[in-house]
Scaffold this active site. Structure first.
Site, mmCIF file in Angstrom:
data_model
loop_
_atom_site.group_PDB
_atom_site.id
_atom_site.type_symbol
_atom_site.label_atom_id
_atom_site.label_comp_id
_atom_site.label_asym_id
_atom_site.label_seq_id
_atom_site.Cartn_x
_atom_site.Cartn_y
_atom_site.Cartn_z
ATOM 1 N N GLU A 41 -7.408 5.689 5.693
ATOM 2 C CA GLU A 41 -7.168 4.538 4.346
ATOM 3 C C GLU A 41 -8.200 5.004 3.635
ATOM 4 O O GLU A 41 -8.938 5.851 3.212
ATOM 5 C CB GLU A 41 -8.344 3.475 4.884
ATOM 6 C CG GLU A 41 -8.904 2.483 3.828
ATOM 7 C CD GLU A 41 -7.943 1.610 4.550
ATOM 8 O OE1 GLU A 41 -7.742 1.441 5.764
ATOM 9 O OE2 GLU A 41 -6.715 1.219 3.581
ATOM 10 N N GLU A 78 0.534 -1.323 -0.017
ATOM 11 C CA GLU A 78 0.050 -0.476 -0.239
ATOM 12 C C GLU A 78 0.781 2.093 -0.046
ATOM 13 O O GLU A 78 1.512 1.951 1.350
ATOM 14 C CB GLU A 78 -1.347 0.241 1.621
ATOM 15 C CG GLU A 78 -1.915 -0.985 1.333
ATOM 16 C CD GLU A 78 -2.294 -1.678 2.341
ATOM 17 O OE1 GLU A 78 -3.157 -0.327 2.913
ATOM 18 O OE2 GLU A 78 -3.320 -3.108 2.460
ATOM 19 N N HIS A 98 -2.969 3.958 4.507
ATOM 20 C CA HIS A 98 -3.501 2.780 4.421
ATOM 21 C C HIS A 98 -3.973 2.908 2.864
ATOM 22 O O HIS A 98 -5.307 3.933 3.032
ATOM 23 C CB HIS A 98 -4.354 1.917 4.976
ATOM 24 C CG HIS A 98 -3.777 1.094 6.267
ATOM 25 N ND1 HIS A 98 -2.934 -0.385 5.814
ATOM 26 C CD2 HIS A 98 -3.323 1.136 7.806
ATOM 27 C CE1 HIS A 98 -3.104 -0.809 7.533
ATOM 28 N NE2 HIS A 98 -2.995 0.478 7.852
#
Lengths: 301, 323
Positions: free
Chosen positions: A152, A25, A98
C-alpha cells in the site's frame, strides 16, 4: 523453537503481482501492465471493491435481477487462476498493489503475524526505510496464494498516477522479486525481531444522527500524521463550527489510513494500531530431499 | 486621481448563488453548501439574497464526478435550448431521456438564468476542488468583467499574505460552458490539492475564508462603496497539453517529478515535463516560458489533459460603483 533454528520453507515457484484490484488506484495498474502480468484491463468504477468481495453493483440502479456482480465473477476467476485458495495448486506468493489517499508511505499489509516469508520480505524492504503493519483480520485477494501481502503506498489521489509513488512501488516490487530470487537460490535469512503494527480498532467520523452525513473533518493536527503516536486527549476531529473533538481512548495508539477516501462509506475516518515486536525465525528454502520428505509426511497424514 | 467621472456603473448584486457539488466528489463545496442549506447565517449579507445550491445531487449521492456527463461542460446553447419541441433541430437520442446533467443544466438555467438574460442571477460562485497543487484559485471567464476583477482584487488583498491567484479562461477553443455561466458574473473557485472524495480541513477552511471575503465585497459594493481602478495579475490559459500516449491511446508517461506539484511556477523550453514508465525524461518543447497549472488533475486524464499552460498578464480593472 530455538531462536537460531532455521525454518525450511518450500520454494516460491510462482509469484503473482496484482494491480487494479481497486480500479482507481493507478500505480499498481500501470506497474502491472508494464510488467505484462496477465490481467484483465477493464476499468472498474471508483469505490467498487474487489477486495472483500462485497456485493456491489456497476449500475447506479442496482444489479439486474439474477445478475451476478462483476467483482464476484472476477473473484471466482482469480481464485481459479491464482488458487484455488487453500489448495496445493495455489500460487506461492501474491503481492497485491494498492494506493491510498492517506499519508502512509510504503506499507506492507499481511494477514498473518506468523507468515515468515512475508515478514522476511518486509525486513528486506525495511532496509530501504519502509514500514509495515499486520492486519490479522483482513480477508483479501492476497489470501488466495499460500503467502500473500498487500503493498500500500500513499498519499496519492485516486485516479492519479504520481511519478514518485510509481517509482516507490516499482522499487518495492523489484526488491521483493530480488528477495524471492535470493530465497529460491538457497540463501539463509537470519532470524530477528521485527516491529509490526497490529490493527486494534477503527474510528468513524462524527455524523448527523438523521442524515448520517459527516459533521467534522480530520483535525488539521492529525491530518497526514499516519503512524505518529496518538495520545489520549490529542485532537482528532474539527467540527464545521470549529470545535475540536479529542481522542478519548485510554491508550496511546498509532493511527493509520487517516482520511482514506474509500473508507468514508465504510464508516472509517482512521484506524488505530498497537506496535509490537515479533520474533521472526531464520528461514531458507527446502532442499529437494527435504521437500520430498515433507510431501511423504503429508501423505501419511 | 479622482475616478468619479470615469467609474463604470454596475447594477447592484442583489441575487447571489453559491454552487456546490457541480462535481459530486469535490467535497469542500458539497460540505459547505450542505452546511449553509441547513443554516445560512454565515453567508447572509445586507442587501443580498444568497442562495446555497447543490447542482448535481445524484453525483453527490454517488460521490462521483458526474452520472452521465460532466455538468460543468453541459451549459452549451444547444443543451439549454434543447426540448422535445426542438428535437428536430438538434441531434439527441430520439425518444430517450436526456442525460441527467443536461436535464440539470436546463433546470439550473431556469432557476438562476436564463443565461444571457436580464433576469439571470447577478453572481454565482461555483465551488470546486482539484487534485492539482493549485492552492486557492479564482477562475475568471471574461477579461472585461470589471465587477469580477474588482472582487478578485479585493479577495487577493484581504487574504494576503496567503495567496489567491486568478486563472483567466477566455480561450476560444478551450473555454467551456460552466454551470456558473448562467450568471452575469460567474466566479469559479478552485482549491487544491485535495483527492476526490476526501475532505481536508485546511482546504475546507481556505475555501470558506475566500467566500467570506467575496460576500463582504458584494455587501460593500451594494452599500455604494466605489472601488478605484486597479491592476490585477491574471494567468491566461494558452494551451492544453496531453500525456504522451501510444497508438491505442494508453498513457505511456507520467508528469515528471520536477513538474509535479509545481503549479504556477515557470516552465521553460527544455525543462522536464513527463517521465516515461521506464524513467526516460520528455522535455517541454514550447517556444517560451509558460506557467503550467491543473498539473495532474485526476478528472482530466479522460479529457486528454496533463496540464494547461498560461501566461501572466496584468489586467486593468476600471473603477466601479453601483448604479
Amino acid at each position: 523453537m530455538e531462536v537460531d533454528e532455521v525454518v525450511r520453507l518450500p520454494r516460491l515457484s510462482r509469484v503473482a503481482v496484482c494491480g487494479g484490484t481497486h480500479g482507481n488506484e493507478l500505480s499498481g495498474e500501470f506497474l502491472a501492465k508494464k510488467k505484462s502480468r496477465r490481467r484483465r484491463s477493464r476499468k472498474t468504477p471508483p469505490r467498487q471493491s474487489l477486495n472483500r468481495c462485497r456485493m456491489v453493483s456497476l449500475s447506479p440502479r442496482g444489479p439486474l435481477p439474477g445478475a451476478v456482480p462483476y467483482e464476484m465473477i472476477r473473484s471466482r476467476e482469480l481464485n481459479a487462476t491464482l488458487g484455488p485458495k487453500g489448495s496445493p495448486g495455489a500460487v506461492e506468493l501474491v503481492c497485491d498493489l494498492h494506493n491510498t489517499t492517506a499519508n502512509m508511505g510504503l506499507c506492507l499489509i499481511a494477514y498473518s503475524d506468523c507468515d515468515w516469508i512475508c515478514l522476511h520480505i518486509f525486513r528486506h524492504l525495511q532496509a530501504s526505510a519502509h514500514s509495515g503493519k499486520i492486519n490479522p483480520k483482513s480477508y483479501s485477494l492476497d489470501s488466495v496464494g499460500k503467502h500473500g501481502f498487500a503493498m500500500e503506498i500513499g498519499p496519492q489521489p485516486h485516479g492519479v498516477v504520481r511519478s514518485n509513488v510509481y517509482a516507490a512501488m516499482k522499487a518495492g516490487v523489484q526488491h521483493m522479486l530480488d528477495w524471492v530470487c535470493f530465497f529460491n537460490s538457497g540463501s539463509t535469512f537470519e532470524g530477528e525481531y521485527v516491529d509490526v503494527f497490529t490493527m486494534i480498532k477503527h474510528i468513524d467520523y462524527p455524523r448527523d444522527r438523521e442524515t448520517r452525513k459527516i459533521r467534522a473533518a480530520i483535525h488539521p493536527q492529525l491530518q497526514d500524521q499516519d503512524f505518529c503516536l496518538l495520545h489520549p486527549e490529542d485532537p482528532l476531529f474539527q467540527t464545521f463550527s470549529g470545535e475540536t473533538l479529542r481522542y478519548k481512548g485510554d491508550e496511546a495508539l498509532y493511527p493509520f489510513f487517516i482520511n482514506e477516501c474509500a473508507y468514508y462509506e465504510k464508516g472509517i475516518a482512521l484506524s488505530l494500531a498497537r506496535k509490537r515486536r515479533v520474533m521472526v525465525p531464520a528461514i531458507r528454502v527446502q532442499t529437494e530431499r527435504e521437500r520430498q520428505a515433507h510431501m511423504e509426511e503429508e501423505e501419511e497424514e | 486621481m479622482s475616478s468619479y467621472g470615469s467609474s463604470v456603473r454596475v447594477a447592484e448584486a442583489s441575487r447571489v448563488a453559491i454552487f456546490g457539488g457541480t462535481h459530486g466528489n469535490e467535497m469542500s463545496g458539497v460540505t459547505l453548501v450542505n452546511l449553509w442549506v441547513k443554516n445560512s447565517a454565515e453567508i447572509q449579507r445586507k442587501r443580498v439574497e444568497t442562495k446555497p445550491f447543490i447542482t448535481n445531487p445524484k453525483a453527490v449521492e454517488k460521490c462521483s464526478r458526474y452520472v452521465d456527463t460532466d455538468l460543468n461542460r453541459a451549459f452549451t446553447p444547444e443543451n439549454l435550448r434543447y426540448t422535445r419541441h426542438t428535437a428536430g433541430n438538434v441531434s439527441a437520442p430520439a425518444g430517450d431521456e436526456l442525460p441527467y446533467e443536461v436535464q440539470r443544466a436546463q433546470e439550473i438555467n431556469r432557476i438562476f438564468g436564463p443565461k444571457g438574460s436580464p433576469e439571470a442571477y447577478d453572481v454565482v460562485f461555483d465551488l470546486h476542488n482539484t487534485t492539482s497543487n493549485m492552492g486557492c484559485t479564482l477562475i475568471l471567464e471574461s477579461s472585461k468583467d470589471h465587477f469580477n476583477l474588482q472582487m478578485m482584487n479585493y479577495i487577493k488583498k484581504a487574504i494576503a499574505p496567503a495567496s489567491c491567484l486568478v486563472l483567466l479562461n477566455e480561450h476560444p477553443l478551450l473555454k467551456y460552458s460552466t454551470s456558473r455561466s448562467v450568471a452575469k458574473h460567474p466566479v469559479g473557485l478552485e482549491v487544491g490539492p485535495q483527492p476526490q472524495g476526501v475532505l481536508r480541513s485546511n482546504i475546507f477552511e481556505a475555501m470558506r475564508v475566500i467566500l467570506k471575503h467575496a460576500l463582504d465585497f458584494i455587501e460593500l459594493f451594494n452599500e455604494g462603496m466605489e472601488f478605484p481602478t486597479c491592476t490585477v495579475e491574471v494567468f491566461r490559459v494558452l494551451d492544453r497539453i496531453d500525456y504522451p500516449r501510444d497508438a491505442n491511446g494508453n498513457i505511456i508517461a507520467m508528469v515528471h517529478p520536477n513538474l509535479q506539484d509545481c503549479d504556477w511556477e515557470p516552465l521553460n523550453p527544455g525543462d522536464p515535463m513527463f517521465q516515461s514508465f521506464d524513467g526516460k525524461t520528455i522535455r517541454y518543447q514550447g517556444l517560451g516560458t509558460v506557467f503550467p497549472t491543473f498539473i495532474n488533475e485526476a478528472a482530466y486524464y479522460e479529457k486528454q489533459q496533463a496540464f494547461v499552460t498560461t501566461r501572466r498578464e496584468a489586467l486593468v480593472a476600471s473603477a466601479i460603483r453601483k448604479v
